[in-house]
Write a protein that holds these residues in place. Sequence first.
Motif, PDB file in Angstrom:
ATOM      1  N   THR A   3      34.199 -13.658 -22.881  1.00  0.00           N
ATOM      2  CA  THR A   3      35.058 -14.325 -21.907  1.00  0.00           C
ATOM      3  C   THR A   3      35.411 -13.397 -20.757  1.00  0.00           C
ATOM      4  O   THR A   3      35.648 -12.204 -20.941  1.00  0.00           O
ATOM      5  N   MET A   4      35.436 -13.974 -19.597  1.00  0.00           N
ATOM      6  CA  MET A   4      35.800 -13.241 -18.379  1.00  0.00           C
ATOM      7  C   MET A   4      37.230 -12.720 -18.475  1.00  0.00           C
ATOM      8  O   MET A   4      38.135 -13.438 -18.856  1.00  0.00           O
ATOM      9  N   THR A   5      37.420 -11.429 -18.139  1.00  0.00           N
ATOM     10  CA  THR A   5      38.762 -10.876 -18.118  1.00  0.00           C
ATOM     11  C   THR A   5      39.488 -11.328 -16.860  1.00  0.00           C
ATOM     12  O   THR A   5      38.877 -11.603 -15.836  1.00  0.00           O
ATOM     13  N   GLN A   6      40.802 -11.385 -16.925  1.00  0.00           N
ATOM     14  CA  GLN A   6      41.608 -11.809 -15.786  1.00  0.00           C
ATOM     15  C   GLN A   6      41.900 -10.616 -14.883  1.00  0.00           C
ATOM     16  O   GLN A   6      42.100  -9.499 -15.333  1.00  0.00           O
ATOM     17  N   HIS A   7      41.920 -10.869 -13.576  1.00  0.00           N
ATOM     18  CA  HIS A   7      42.148  -9.803 -12.599  1.00  0.00           C
ATOM     19  C   HIS A   7      43.392 -10.111 -11.795  1.00  0.00           C
ATOM     20  O   HIS A   7      43.637 -11.246 -11.409  1.00  0.00           O
ATOM     21  N   SER A   8      44.161  -9.072 -11.503  1.00  0.00           N
ATOM     22  CA  SER A   8      45.353  -9.242 -10.686  1.00  0.00           C
ATOM     23  C   SER A   8      45.060  -9.023  -9.208  1.00  0.00           C
ATOM     24  O   SER A   8      45.872  -9.349  -8.360  1.00  0.00           O
ATOM     25  N   VAL A   9      43.885  -8.461  -8.891  1.00  0.00           N
ATOM     26  CA  VAL A   9      43.503  -8.216  -7.498  1.00  0.00           C
ATOM     27  C   VAL A   9      42.068  -8.682  -7.292  1.00  0.00           C
ATOM     28  O   VAL A   9      41.275  -8.742  -8.238  1.00  0.00           O
ATOM     29  N   PRO A  10      41.697  -9.019  -6.052  1.00  0.00           N
ATOM     30  CA  PRO A  10      40.292  -9.371  -5.784  1.00  0.00           C
ATOM     31  C   PRO A  10      39.382  -8.182  -6.067  1.00  0.00           C
ATOM     32  O   PRO A  10      39.807  -7.017  -6.013  1.00  0.00           O
ATOM     33  N   TYR A  11      38.116  -8.458  -6.318  1.00  0.00           N
ATOM     34  CA  TYR A  11      37.195  -7.403  -6.715  1.00  0.00           C
ATOM     35  C   TYR A  11      35.816  -7.666  -6.119  1.00  0.00           C
ATOM     36  O   TYR A  11      35.554  -8.719  -5.523  1.00  0.00           O
ATOM     37  N   ALA A  12      34.933  -6.691  -6.273  1.00  0.00           N
ATOM     38  CA  ALA A  12      33.533  -6.832  -5.884  1.00  0.00           C
ATOM     39  C   ALA A  12      32.733  -7.213  -7.114  1.00  0.00           C
ATOM     40  O   ALA A  12      33.026  -6.752  -8.222  1.00  0.00           O
ATOM     41  N   SER A  13      31.713  -8.043  -6.915  1.00  0.00           N
ATOM     42  CA  SER A  13      30.976  -8.528  -8.067  1.00  0.00           C
ATOM     43  C   SER A  13      29.514  -8.784  -7.711  1.00  0.00           C
ATOM     44  O   SER A  13      29.063  -8.554  -6.593  1.00  0.00           O
ATOM     45  N   GLY A  14      28.786  -9.283  -8.711  1.00  0.00           N
ATOM     46  CA  GLY A  14      27.372  -9.589  -8.573  1.00  0.00           C
ATOM     47  C   GLY A  14      26.715  -9.532  -9.933  1.00  0.00           C
ATOM     48  O   GLY A  14      27.369  -9.300 -10.956  1.00  0.00           O
ATOM     49  N   VAL A  15      25.423  -9.750  -9.960  1.00  0.00           N
ATOM     50  CA  VAL A  15      24.662  -9.665 -11.201  1.00  0.00           C
ATOM     51  C   VAL A  15      23.324  -9.018 -10.888  1.00  0.00           C
ATOM     52  O   VAL A  15      22.713  -9.295  -9.855  1.00  0.00           O
ATOM     53  N   GLY A  16      22.879  -8.123 -11.761  1.00  0.00           N
ATOM     54  CA  GLY A  16      21.600  -7.459 -11.516  1.00  0.00           C
ATOM     55  C   GLY A  16      21.145  -6.650 -12.699  1.00  0.00           C
ATOM     56  O   GLY A  16      21.933  -6.309 -13.597  1.00  0.00           O
ATOM     57  N   LEU A  17      19.863  -6.351 -12.720  1.00  0.00           N
ATOM     58  CA  LEU A  17      19.260  -5.563 -13.785  1.00  0.00           C
ATOM     59  C   LEU A  17      19.685  -4.107 -13.709  1.00  0.00           C
ATOM     60  O   LEU A  17      19.935  -3.564 -12.624  1.00  0.00           O
ATOM     61  N   LEU A  18      19.746  -3.479 -14.858  1.00  0.00           N
ATOM     62  CA  LEU A  18      19.930  -2.034 -14.944  1.00  0.00           C
ATOM     63  C   LEU A  18      18.567  -1.351 -14.882  1.00  0.00           C
ATOM     64  O   LEU A  18      17.546  -1.922 -15.275  1.00  0.00           O
ATOM     65  N   ASN A  19      18.574  -0.119 -14.406  1.00  0.00           N
ATOM     66  CA  ASN A  19      17.348   0.658 -14.305  1.00  0.00           C
ATOM     67  C   ASN A  19      17.524   2.018 -14.969  1.00  0.00           C
ATOM     68  O   ASN A  19      18.563   2.665 -14.805  1.00  0.00           O
ATOM     69  N   CYS A  20      16.503   2.439 -15.695  1.00  0.00           N
ATOM     70  CA  CYS A  20      16.455   3.783 -16.252  1.00  0.00           C
ATOM     71  C   CYS A  20      15.352   4.532 -15.517  1.00  0.00           C
ATOM     72  O   CYS A  20      14.177   4.153 -15.593  1.00  0.00           O
ATOM     73  N   ASP A  21      15.728   5.559 -14.767  1.00  0.00           N
ATOM     74  CA  ASP A  21      14.778   6.301 -13.945  1.00  0.00           C
ATOM     75  C   ASP A  21      14.368   7.601 -14.622  1.00  0.00           C
ATOM     76  O   ASP A  21      15.217   8.414 -15.015  1.00  0.00           O
ATOM     77  N   LEU A  22      13.063   7.803 -14.762  1.00  0.00           N
ATOM     78  CA  LEU A  22      12.489   9.070 -15.208  1.00  0.00           C
ATOM     79  C   LEU A  22      12.030   9.795 -13.954  1.00  0.00           C
ATOM     80  O   LEU A  22      11.052   9.397 -13.315  1.00  0.00           O
ATOM     81  N   LEU A  23      12.765  10.826 -13.564  1.00  0.00           N
ATOM     82  CA  LEU A  23      12.588  11.465 -12.258  1.00  0.00           C
ATOM     83  C   LEU A  23      11.780  12.755 -12.390  1.00  0.00           C
ATOM     84  O   LEU A  23      12.244  13.736 -12.979  1.00  0.00           O
TER      85      LEU A  23
END
Length: 317
Positions: A3-23
């Motif tokens: 369940t989504m947590t409740q926020h008392s202030v506006p926030y930045a958001s989005g959805v995206g894949l995580l990446n593991c980089d072998l450098l």
Amino acid sequence: MHTMTQHSVPYASGVGLLNCDLLFSGLPRLPVEGEELYAQGFDMQLGGGLPATMIHLARLGVPVDFSTFLGKGNISAFIEGHLRASGAAYRNIYQGSGEPVTVTSVLILPTDRSFVSRCEDIVYTDEMKQALLEQFRGAKILRMGLELMDVYKQLKRENPGVILVLDESWRDDLSLSRYGDYLALADYYTPNHQEAQKITGQPTPEKALEALAPYLRAPLVKVGDRGCLVMEEGQITQVPTLPLEGPVADTTGAGDAFIAGLMYGLYHDAPLTRCVALGNIMGGVCVQHVGCLTGRITAGELEAKAQRILDMMEGKA
């Protein structure tokens, strides 16, 4: 999913894949087929993409809450440890049984870099879309991608004031006919000059800005070490960046850092030119370090350096 947590202030958001980089760094050139080269440096890090932008924002003091995809394998466990340590609020919406973290080998050369990646295709279910819509409803600003059009449209209908920032890497099918609907819905789009010229079919960044103008109130195009071009009310302004304090070590993740600086400014209701200057500074910090998230800057340092750019533009420095 939880369940989504409740926020008392506006926030930045989005959805995206995580990446593991072998450098792999310190390579003089790319190997030819059948050849083995030895790198001078190696590291394994949390890579770029939307999560990197959210981590940058969290470091700068912006509340964030984003969604991503984590499995139960060793790669996901490694990346989740780094994600938890970042302090950025996130939730996992993965419903599959595989390994959704993208793994990328990055070969860093003196002049550029090359990649070999493996990723899993994510299919958004109706349940996932509903959960994302609920999460996005409390956001002031959202980094959007070239998916989930129905979610973004619903969000804009409910909250016309939410700021949608579109950032997407190169695709072979980039074109206005293919993605014009996303541009028309977005408030801002952050292409580099190659992406802008590709999507518009125009030969120069300036011509690309003109082609993007019917879709966006203030189109912008990143132009490398020249900074960024911005068009407002038909006038093009070049927002420069500051000279780097050290050599370019790795340009991986510079775009994610730029959009973090831009979103930081937009979150704080700064004028667009200042927002772009903030983005330029973030990108410059990123490229002086190997990896997407190795470079750090405080909010105070970021604001001060952005002001130096604005002073330069006004002839004060």
